[in-house]
Design an enzyme around this catalytic site. Structure first.
Site, PDB file in Angstrom:
ATOM      1  N   CYS A  26       0.759  -1.160   0.086  1.00  0.00           N
ATOM      2  CA  CYS A  26       0.013  -0.035   0.039  1.00  0.00           C
ATOM      3  C   CYS A  26       0.772   1.479   0.107  1.00  0.00           C
ATOM      4  CB  CYS A  26      -1.124   0.019   1.008  1.00  0.00           C
ATOM      5  SG  CYS A  26      -2.609   0.968   0.894  1.00  0.00           S
ATOM      6  N   GLU A  49      -1.786  -8.496   5.004  1.00  0.00           N
ATOM      7  CA  GLU A  49      -1.578  -8.870   6.470  1.00  0.00           C
ATOM      8  C   GLU A  49      -2.729  -8.778   7.034  1.00  0.00           C
ATOM      9  OE1 GLU A  49      -0.719  -6.154   4.692  1.00  0.00           O
ATOM     10  OE2 GLU A  49      -1.024  -4.442   5.923  1.00  0.00           O
ATOM     11  N   HIS A  91      -3.871  -5.420   1.106  1.00  0.00           N
ATOM     12  CA  HIS A  91      -3.222  -5.599   2.344  1.00  0.00           C
ATOM     13  C   HIS A  91      -3.255  -6.981   2.817  1.00  0.00           C
ATOM     14  CE1 HIS A  91      -2.441  -1.508   4.121  1.00  0.00           C
ATOM     15  NE2 HIS A  91      -3.243  -1.096   3.036  1.00  0.00           N
TER      16      HIS A  91
END
Lengths: 79, 221
Positions: B87, B199, B197
């Site tokens: 990002c 994660e 994202h």
């Protein structure tokens, strides 16, 4: 000296903000607006008094930080 | 393996990323501050996480890309250190010249925060080797400037060399990115940048574990 720098998007790079401004002008009743491109404007006060050296300094600033030359052009005016 | 996560003022996803790395490697990553001029020895991977470094002033990622830590990362990346930018991290490493092209304002002009479908186009990278080529996973995105653009020659080279790692699939391109590009890798294969994202899709509380194999890929790399 004072440097005045204009940073504009290169031709061919989409400018959705310009498009939004174009749409807003139309909705305000401004007919006849063909196309809007938006950019950035900077003023930098320099200690340097020699125009040739000043321009070289500002050019380096543009290349290193102020513009992203992948997508933007810059134009320097000294005063 | 030894990992590190960089924090700049305005970054807000460093904790999520550190948690993800600890989950798969079993070791807490080193948290690096942006003013540091050297990286710790023996690092296998540096992650530049997401957020809004320096409030996206000037251009997203532009100020962070010129910070002391990025000079250190760039020097090591040229010698093969693995770097992952997610990002804002993708924007930062692209501004730093580690990847070609640029991320510009979403075509819709809207900030998008939603789930997209990601297609793994290249499964020979350090972040995708546990995936199948063509596999489609769910992954969240949250950005206002994720519209990937580059010149025609660069785009041709990225496609010809298999350097598009992730593409938005099933009509979920949230930002207008060229060729639905969501993530790319450099020519040497050690620097990856992506807008989504991963994660945030690796634990039961995230709702899905789709992106866990991406992080597990780090162990095999």
């Amino acid at each position: 000296m004072k440097a005045k720098i204009k940073v504009t998007l290169k031709n061919g790079v989409l400018d959705p903000q310009g498009k939004a401004i174009e749409g807003a002008l139309g909705s305000l009743g401004f007919s006849g607006v063909d196309h809007v491109r938006q950019g950035k404007y900077f003023e930098i006060d320099l200690k340097e008094t020699d125009p040739v050296r000043a321009r070289e300094q500002v050019r380096a600033m543009c290349e290193k930080l102020i513009a992203n030359t992948v997508i933007e052009n810059y134009d320097i005016e000294l005063a | 393996m030894k990992t590190a996560v960089v924090t700049f003022p305005g970054i807000n996803r460093e904790t999520d990323m550190m948690r993800a790395l600890k989950l798969v490697t079993g070791k807490a990553p080193v948290n690096l501050w942006h003013t540091e001029t050297e990286l710790p020895g023996g690092l296998d991977l540096v992650v530049v996480p997401g957020g809004f470094s320096y409030g996206d002033y000037l251009r997203c990622g532009a100020i962070a890309a010129r910070s002391p830590i990025m000079a250190a990362i760039r020097a090591k990346a040229l010698n093969g250190l693995k770097v992952l930018g997610v990002c804002n991290g993708f924007q930062i490493i692209t501004e730093a010249g580690l990847l070609p092209g640029a991320l510009v304002r979403n075509a819709s002009l809207h900030f998008v925060c939603r789930e997209v479908k990601l297609k793994v186009e290249n499964n020979r990278t350090f972040f995708t080797n546990r995936m199948k080529r063509g596999q489609i996973v769910s992954c969240p995105v949250a950005h206002g400037e994720g519209n990937y653009i580059c010149d025609a020659d660069t785009l041709k080279a990225l496609e010809a060399e298999g350097r598009v790692v992730f593409r938005y699939a099933q009509g979920t391109n949230p930002n207008g990115a060229m060729n639905d590009i969501a993530g790319i890798v450099n020519g040497a294969g050690n620097v990856i940048g992506m807008m989504p994202h991963p994660e945030n899709m690796i634990e039961p509380l995230h709702g899905k574990l789709d992106c866990l194999p991406l992080f597990e890929s780090l162990l095999a790399a």
